[in-house]
Design a protein around this motif. Structure first.
Motif, short mmCIF file in Angstrom:
data_model
loop_
_atom_site.label_atom_id
_atom_site.label_comp_id
_atom_site.label_asym_id
_atom_site.label_seq_id
_atom_site.Cartn_x
_atom_site.Cartn_y
_atom_site.Cartn_z
N ARG A 31 -7.78 11.57 -1.05
CA ARG A 31 -7.24 10.36 -1.71
C ARG A 31 -8.36 9.42 -2.15
NH1 ARG A 31 -1.38 9.31 -0.31
NH2 ARG A 31 -0.66 11.44 -0.07
N GLN A 32 -9.48 10.03 -2.59
CA GLN A 32 -10.61 9.18 -2.99
C GLN A 32 -10.29 8.32 -4.21
OE1 GLN A 32 -13.72 12.10 -3.30
NE2 GLN A 32 -13.29 12.64 -5.41
N ALA A 33 -9.34 8.77 -5.03
CA ALA A 33 -8.85 7.91 -6.11
C ALA A 33 -7.54 7.32 -5.62
CB ALA A 33 -8.62 8.74 -7.36
N TYR A 40 -8.15 1.28 -9.75
CA TYR A 40 -6.90 2.04 -9.68
C TYR A 40 -5.71 1.07 -9.70
CZ TYR A 40 -3.14 5.00 -7.93
OH TYR A 40 -1.94 5.65 -7.78
N ARG A 44 -2.46 0.87 -12.17
CA ARG A 44 -1.10 0.96 -11.63
C ARG A 44 -0.23 -0.24 -11.99
NH1 ARG A 44 2.28 2.18 -9.83
NH2 ARG A 44 2.57 2.52 -7.62
N PHE A 49 3.32 5.43 -10.93
CA PHE A 49 2.54 6.53 -10.38
C PHE A 49 2.87 7.83 -11.12
CE2 PHE A 49 2.29 9.94 -7.05
CZ PHE A 49 0.91 10.04 -7.05
N ILE A 76 -11.47 15.40 -7.18
CA ILE A 76 -10.19 16.09 -6.96
C ILE A 76 -9.22 15.59 -8.02
CG2 ILE A 76 -9.55 14.45 -5.10
CD1 ILE A 76 -7.91 16.93 -3.91
N SER A 79 -3.26 13.88 -8.94
CA SER A 79 -1.90 14.40 -9.10
C SER A 79 -1.17 14.19 -7.77
CB SER A 79 -1.98 15.89 -9.44
OG SER A 79 -0.70 16.40 -9.73
N ASP A 80 -0.10 14.93 -7.54
CA ASP A 80 0.55 14.86 -6.23
C ASP A 80 1.19 16.21 -5.91
OD1 ASP A 80 1.26 12.65 -4.12
OD2 ASP A 80 2.94 14.03 -4.23
N ILE A 81 1.24 16.54 -4.62
CA ILE A 81 1.81 17.84 -4.23
C ILE A 81 3.29 17.95 -4.64
CG2 ILE A 81 0.21 18.20 -2.29
CD1 ILE A 81 2.62 17.55 -0.40
N PHE A 94 8.95 7.58 -7.00
CA PHE A 94 8.11 6.90 -6.00
C PHE A 94 8.38 5.42 -6.12
CE2 PHE A 94 5.75 10.81 -6.56
CZ PHE A 94 5.22 11.08 -5.31
N PHE A 141 -5.38 21.23 -6.29
CA PHE A 141 -4.67 21.31 -5.01
C PHE A 141 -3.19 21.64 -5.19
CE2 PHE A 141 -2.24 17.35 -4.95
CZ PHE A 141 -2.95 16.53 -5.82
N TYR A 151 9.84 17.94 2.34
CA TYR A 151 10.19 16.82 1.44
C TYR A 151 11.43 17.17 0.62
CZ TYR A 151 5.86 14.43 2.62
OH TYR A 151 4.86 13.78 3.30
N SER A 157 9.96 10.78 2.79
CA SER A 157 8.94 10.84 3.84
C SER A 157 9.59 10.78 5.22
CB SER A 157 8.00 9.64 3.74
OG SER A 157 7.13 9.79 2.68
N PHE A 204 -2.49 21.83 0.95
CA PHE A 204 -2.11 20.81 1.93
C PHE A 204 -0.86 21.24 2.70
CE2 PHE A 204 -4.64 18.28 -1.02
CZ PHE A 204 -5.39 17.48 -0.16
N THR A 206 0.35 19.57 5.40
CA THR A 206 0.32 18.38 6.25
C THR A 206 1.16 18.54 7.52
OG1 THR A 206 0.07 17.11 4.23
CG2 THR A 206 0.75 15.88 6.21
O1 1CP Z 1 -6.99 13.03 -3.02
C1 1CP Z 1 -6.88 12.58 -4.17
O2 1CP Z 1 -7.51 11.60 -4.61
C2 1CP Z 1 -5.96 13.33 -5.11
C3 1CP Z 1 -4.65 12.83 -5.20
C4 1CP Z 1 -3.57 13.10 -4.13
C5 1CP Z 1 -3.38 14.14 -3.21
C6 1CP Z 1 -4.31 15.27 -2.87
C7 1CP Z 1 -2.45 12.26 -4.05
C8 1CP Z 1 -2.28 11.04 -4.84
N1 1CP Z 1 -1.56 12.82 -3.16
C9 1CP Z 1 -2.11 13.97 -2.62
C10 1CP Z 1 -1.51 14.90 -1.66
C11 1CP Z 1 -0.24 14.54 -0.98
N2 1CP Z 1 0.81 13.83 -1.47
C12 1CP Z 1 0.10 14.99 0.33
C13 1CP Z 1 -0.75 15.90 1.19
C14 1CP Z 1 -1.85 15.18 1.86
C15 1CP Z 1 -1.45 14.13 2.87
O3 1CP Z 1 -0.96 14.51 3.94
O4 1CP Z 1 -1.62 12.94 2.57
C16 1CP Z 1 1.36 14.49 0.63
C17 1CP Z 1 2.14 14.70 1.91
C18 1CP Z 1 1.83 13.76 -0.51
C19 1CP Z 1 3.15 13.09 -0.68
C20 1CP Z 1 3.05 11.67 -1.06
N3 1CP Z 1 2.50 11.20 -2.21
C21 1CP Z 1 3.49 10.56 -0.31
C22 1CP Z 1 4.24 10.62 1.00
C23 1CP Z 1 3.29 10.62 2.16
C24 1CP Z 1 4.05 10.66 3.49
O5 1CP Z 1 3.49 10.12 4.45
O6 1CP Z 1 5.14 11.24 3.59
C25 1CP Z 1 3.16 9.39 -1.04
C26 1CP Z 1 3.40 7.97 -0.66
C27 1CP Z 1 2.51 9.83 -2.24
C28 1CP Z 1 2.04 8.96 -3.33
C29 1CP Z 1 0.62 9.10 -3.73
N4 1CP Z 1 -0.01 10.29 -3.99
C30 1CP Z 1 -1.30 10.05 -4.40
C31 1CP Z 1 -1.50 8.62 -4.39
C32 1CP Z 1 -2.77 7.93 -4.82
C33 1CP Z 1 -0.31 8.05 -3.99
C34 1CP Z 1 0.00 6.55 -3.92
C35 1CP Z 1 0.59 6.22 -5.22
C36 1CP Z 1 0.57 4.77 -5.59
O7 1CP Z 1 1.42 4.01 -5.09
O8 1CP Z 1 -0.24 4.37 -6.44
#
Ligand code: 1CP
Length: 337
Positions: A31-33, A40, A44, A49, A76, A79-81, A94, A141, A151, A157, A204, A206
């Motif tokens: 989640r570096q971005a 960011y 937004r 999102f 990376i 995107s999102d999974i 979202f 990813f 999910y 969540s 992932f 998780t």
């Molecule tokens: O890493 C990066 O910078 C790339 C972007 C990335 C990745 C690899 C995002 C962006 N999401 C993910 C993976 C992801 N998404 C996972 C697996 C890793 C982990 O355990 O965190 C999961 C479970 C999700 C699902 C997801 N996406 C949730 C639910 C999390 C939960 O606790 O149930 C949420 C809130 C998101 C939104 C999301 N995805 C990414 C970002 C930056 C955001 C926040 C969006 C925003 O409000 O701007």
């Protein structure tokens, strides 16, 4: 050919091929971005999102942000999974402070390459564009089938995903039927990202730890092993918590991104010298004083310093309230080793 004339940062690729003989590990963060960056937040304010996730120019812009700001050794793709589930006809949303919501109708059916490309072409096009101007490797990813099914079935969540686990209790056959359909889609999604130029893909899973012990072997054998065997490039496997490291020995991935509850040096001993290890700095530590952060980063990095297949990363995603200064300090500390 990308990078002609420009110098390519190869730290990450060297570690992936067990050949990082420099004085420091490569570094990137899950989640570096994200929301801890004001750049960011500014984007937004103007886009949802999901709008970001389906707009190739914005995907590129956001993916590059942390590389330009902090000098990470890999990008990376932004995107999102959960996007992949939309290909199955699931409606995804979202909401700020609520998280994802998924609405699905009818039963899950097999999907093909064309359907995936039709929906997710912005992701693949962005990968191609990024490869043309990034000076660091690009990581793609995907979510692993169990985590995606959690999910999909629960629709939001959770920390226990009781609906998904109830389906498993009621019908192991139906649960695995759905897992296999999602697995086939995951393999196609990973293929498309390698085809678009990604240098590695992180899978992932998780929530894998929620699977009952009696099911985990079958899950690994029929789902995860099949994914590992069917991908055409380096695959890194992530799970948020691992109760028993011997589980990882059964997964033929190129590397593992470890959670905070497991010492990297122990993992190296158990998993052998040929696997790539990534991790496992607790993201909560990045909320502390900068001097403490530097001390803790050094502690982990120094124990793995001369390990040619080690990549510095967090144990899970960076927290939105992380001070930017601490991320700068983290990267600088690694680069000065
Ligand atoms: O890493 C990066 O910078 C790339 C972007 C990335 C990745 C690899 C995002 C962006 N999401 C993910 C993976 C992801 N998404 C996972 C697996 C890793 C982990 O355990 O965190 C999961 C479970 C999700 C699902 C997801 N996406 C949730 C639910 C999390 C939960 O606790 O149930 C949420 C809130 C998101 C939104 C999301 N995805 C990414 C970002 C930056 C955001 C926040 C969006 C925003 O409000 O701007």
């Amino acid at each position: 050919m990308p990078f002609e004339g420009a110098s390519m940062n190869k730290h990450f690729l060297d570690a992936l091929s067990n050949e990082n003989f420099s004085s420091r590990p490569p570094v990137w963060l899950m989640r570096q971005a994200g929301r801890y960056m004001h750049e960011y937040q500014a984007i937004r304010k103007k886009h949802t999102f999901l709008d970001l996730c389906y707009n190739e120019e914005l995907i590129c812009k956001v993916t590059k942000m942390p590389i330009d700001a902090f000098g990470f050794d890999a990008a990376i793709v932004f995107s999102d999974i959960l996007l992949l589930l939309e290909v199955f006809g699931v409606k995804l949303s979202f909401t700020e402070g609520v998280g994802p919501r998924l609405y699905s109708e009818g039963i899950l059916r097999a999907i093909d390459k064309e359907q995936i490309h039709k929906k997710l072409s912005p992701v693949y096009n962005a990968c191609r564009l990024l490869k043309e101007d990034l000076s660091v490797p690009l990581i793609g990813f995907a979510g692993a089938p169990f985590t995606l099914l959690c999910y999909l079935i629960d629709g939001k969540s959770s920390t226990h995903f009781s609906k998904a686990l109830t389906l498993l209790e009621k019908s192991r056959e139906e649960f695995f039927r759905q897992l296999i359909l999602v697995k086939d889609a995951v393999i196609l999604h990973i293929h498309a990202q390698f085809e678009a130029g990604c240098d590695a893909v992180q899978l992932f899973d998780t929530w894998m730890n929620l699977l009952p012990k009696a099911v985990i072997d079958e899950y690994i054998d029929t789902i995860l092993v099949d994914i590992c065997k069917n991908v055409t490039g380096p695959l890194l496997f992530f799970s948020k918590s691992i109760s028993d490291i011997s589980i990882l020995q059964k997964i033929p991935a190129q590397g593992f991104s470890l959670p905070a509850n497991y010492a990297l040096t122990d993992a190296r001993r158990v998993l052998g010298k040929d696997v790539v290890l990534q991790g496992n700095f607790a993201p909560e530590l990045l909320l502390e004083d900068s001097s403490f952060v530097v001390e803790q980063v050094k502690k982990i990095a120094q124990t793995m310093q001369h390990d040619p297949s080690y990549i510095f990363n967090l144990a899970h995603g960076i927290l939105p309230n992380t001070p930017r200064k601490n991320v700068e300090m983290l990267v600088q500390t690694i680069k000065n080793l």
